[in-house]
Design an enzyme around this catalytic site. Structure first.
Site, PDB file in Angstrom:
ATOM      1  CG  HIS A   1      -2.051   0.853   1.289  1.00  0.00           C
ATOM      2  ND1 HIS A   1      -2.422   1.657   0.259  1.00  0.00           N
ATOM      3  CD2 HIS A   1      -2.935   1.143   2.305  1.00  0.00           C
ATOM      4  CE1 HIS A   1      -3.472   2.394   0.610  1.00  0.00           C
ATOM      5  NE2 HIS A   1      -3.796   2.102   1.860  1.00  0.00           N
TER       6      HIS A   1
ATOM      7  CG  HIS B   1      -3.817   0.494  -8.222  1.00  0.00           C
ATOM      8  ND1 HIS B   1      -5.155   0.401  -7.928  1.00  0.00           N
ATOM      9  CD2 HIS B   1      -3.277   1.356  -7.325  1.00  0.00           C
ATOM     10  CE1 HIS B   1      -5.411   1.184  -6.897  1.00  0.00           C
ATOM     11  NE2 HIS B   1      -4.297   1.765  -6.509  1.00  0.00           N
TER      12      HIS B   1
ATOM     13  CG  ASP C   1       2.931   4.754  -4.064  1.00  0.00           C
ATOM     14  OD1 ASP C   1       2.789   5.917  -3.699  1.00  0.00           O
ATOM     15  OD2 ASP C   1       2.251   3.813  -3.639  1.00  0.00           O
TER      16      ASP C   1
END
Ligand code: CMC
Length: 431
Positions: A266, A307, A365
């Site tokens: 995460h 994802h 990210d």
């Protein structure tokens, strides 16, 4: 709200079971499985891949199309034309503020940036060198011990002040976590700076020197906060909701969210991206690591790729990619070796059959890690920054839940353990 009906027949149960289907404003319809419990049946969905855990009107994602809307507004428009504090207002209140509302909101948040003076001494209990996420979990949870005056979750005024305090104080606590871990003095917030610039000041400023803000870096920081502000029912937000469903106070719920965010699957992924780039070491090693990521017998994964929801380019990643280029150009470090590895990795993965077939694209990210590194933010702070950005989303979800009737979150299970058996005294146990 039910517009259609699903009918289920189950071996051993007479007739069909009628299940209402609820329609969202956009997105998939959901079958309401609650009537199944009366028939003694539970549904099974580890990882919640097909289960809506709640109703919400905050954020919408279409993972196939790569769409992300905050309260209906596309993320691209917000990133381009708005700023993080305006987005905080939008998430909390459902509508964009008018000029007066925005001015008041910004003033309120700005006036709440300091933390209780006693909280500063609380930091001394942590060992130096502690991971800043460990400090964040502890300190944010401890806020409930400092702000007793606003813990009545049934009081709208208390909910509002707590939301404002959390959004205002999170950057201060984040920067303090960093300063503490490197042994530098804490800096009091500067309320003449905007939200992002003040955070950069508290991170990089020193009591002995003048701090010179850089508008390109401040804008990038604000975008990082804004792009992370919410993402519907992800693991940390669901954790906040689950904790909140017990009636726990909001500071404790946000601390639970921070803990859930920490994991590398995460929010910890941005830190993991940098570790991975360092491990790869050189652009020439990229194919070797891509090969490992594709090997079914190797658990290795490319961090910053893939994802659960997006099976298309993450729209946040596209904006982050642009911001990344702006920051690197501004700082004149587009030749940084780690960044070259990142560029090479992005190129190879986007062209590789395995990643194309599994629809694994770089996620937010991947780029945020590169920008943060370029700005000079240490790797251990990456997830802390994600948490700072995500705080308004967590609070908006908590507030949405507790402002309407809600049930305690209590999943059931498929039990695979032993059936009932009798206790065996120790002297009679054979194995
Ligand atoms: N590298 C290599 N293979 C991957 C990767 C990856 N990063 N991600 C998924 N796969 C493969 C996976 O092995 C599986 O293959 P197969 O079908 O042959 O078993 C397939 O793609 C589907 O993966 P999954 O684990 O079933 O997908 P998921 O939805 O459960 O996991 C994820 C999503 C984000 C946890 C995963 O893609 C991952 O671990 N990515 C790396 C960590 C990361 O970047 N996380 C940040 C997510 S974005 C920020 C946030 O929202 O928190």
């Amino acid at each position: 709200m039910a517009d259609r009906t699903a009918r289920l027949s189950v071996d051993g149960i007479k007739g069909t079971i009628e299940l209402p289907i609820h329609l969202g404003t956009v997105g998939p319809d959901v079958v309401d499985v609650a009537p199944l419990t009366a028939k003694g049946i539970f549904t099974y969905d580890p990882g919640f891949v097909a289960t809506a855990s709640c109703q919400s009107a905050i954020t919408y994602i279409d993972g196939d199309e790569g769409v992300l809307l905050y309260r209906g507004y596309p993320i691209e428009q917000l990133a381009e034309q708005s700023d993080h504090l305006e987005v905080c207002y939008l998430l909390l209140n459902g509508e964009l503020p008018n000029a007066k509302q925005k001015q008041e909101f910004v003033r309120t948040i700005t006036r709440h940036t300091m933390v209780h003076e006693q909280l500063r001494t609380f930091f001394n209990g942590f060992r130096r060198g502690a991971h800043p996420m460990a400090i964040m979990c502890g300190v944010v949870g401890a806020l409930s011990a400092f702000y007793h005056d606003s813990l009545d979750i049934d009081d709208e005024a208390h909910r509002k002040i707590t939301a404002h305090r959390l959004i205002a104080k999170i950057p201060t606590i984040a920067a303090m976590s960093y300063k503490y871990s490197i042994g530098q003095p804490f800096l009091y917030p500067r309320n003449d700076f905007d939200y992002a610039t003040n955070f950069l000041y508290m991170m990089f400023g020193s009591p002995c020197e003048t701090f010179e803000p850089n508008p390109v870096i401040s804008r990038a920081m604000d975008r990082i906060f804004l792009l992370h502000a919410d993402h519907e029912q992800n693991a940390s937000t669901s954790t906040v909701r689950l904790a909140g469903s017990t009636g726990a106070n909001p500071f404790a719920c946000i601390a639970a969210g921070i803990a859930a965010l920490w994991g590398p699957a995460h929010g910890g992924a941005n830190e993991a991206v940098l570790k991975m780039l360092r491990e790869i070491g050189s652009p020439k090693n990229v194919p070797k690591f891509v090969k490992r990521a594709k090997d079914k017998n190797d658990s290795y994964r490319l961090m910053g790729f893939g994802h659960r929801v997006y099976k298309n380019y993450d729209p946040r990643a596209k904006i982050m990619q642009e911001t990344c280029r702006e920051v690197l150009t501004e700082l004149g470090i587009d030749r940084d070796p780690l960044l070259q590895i990142a560029t090479q990795l992005e190129k190879i993965a986007l062209e590789d059959e395995y990643f194309i077939e599994k629809r694994l694209y770089p996620n937010v990210d991947f780029y945020s890690g590169i920008i943060l590194k370029a700005i000079g933010i240490p790797t251990e702070m990456f997830t802390v920054i994600f948490a700072t950005g995500r705080t308004p989303g967590w609070i908006a979800h908590w507030k949405e839940m507790v402002s309407a009737p809600y049930k305690i979150g209590r999943p059931r299970q498929l039990y695979l353990g032993p059936k009932k058996r009798d206790f065996v005294p120790i002297e009679q146990r054979t194995s």
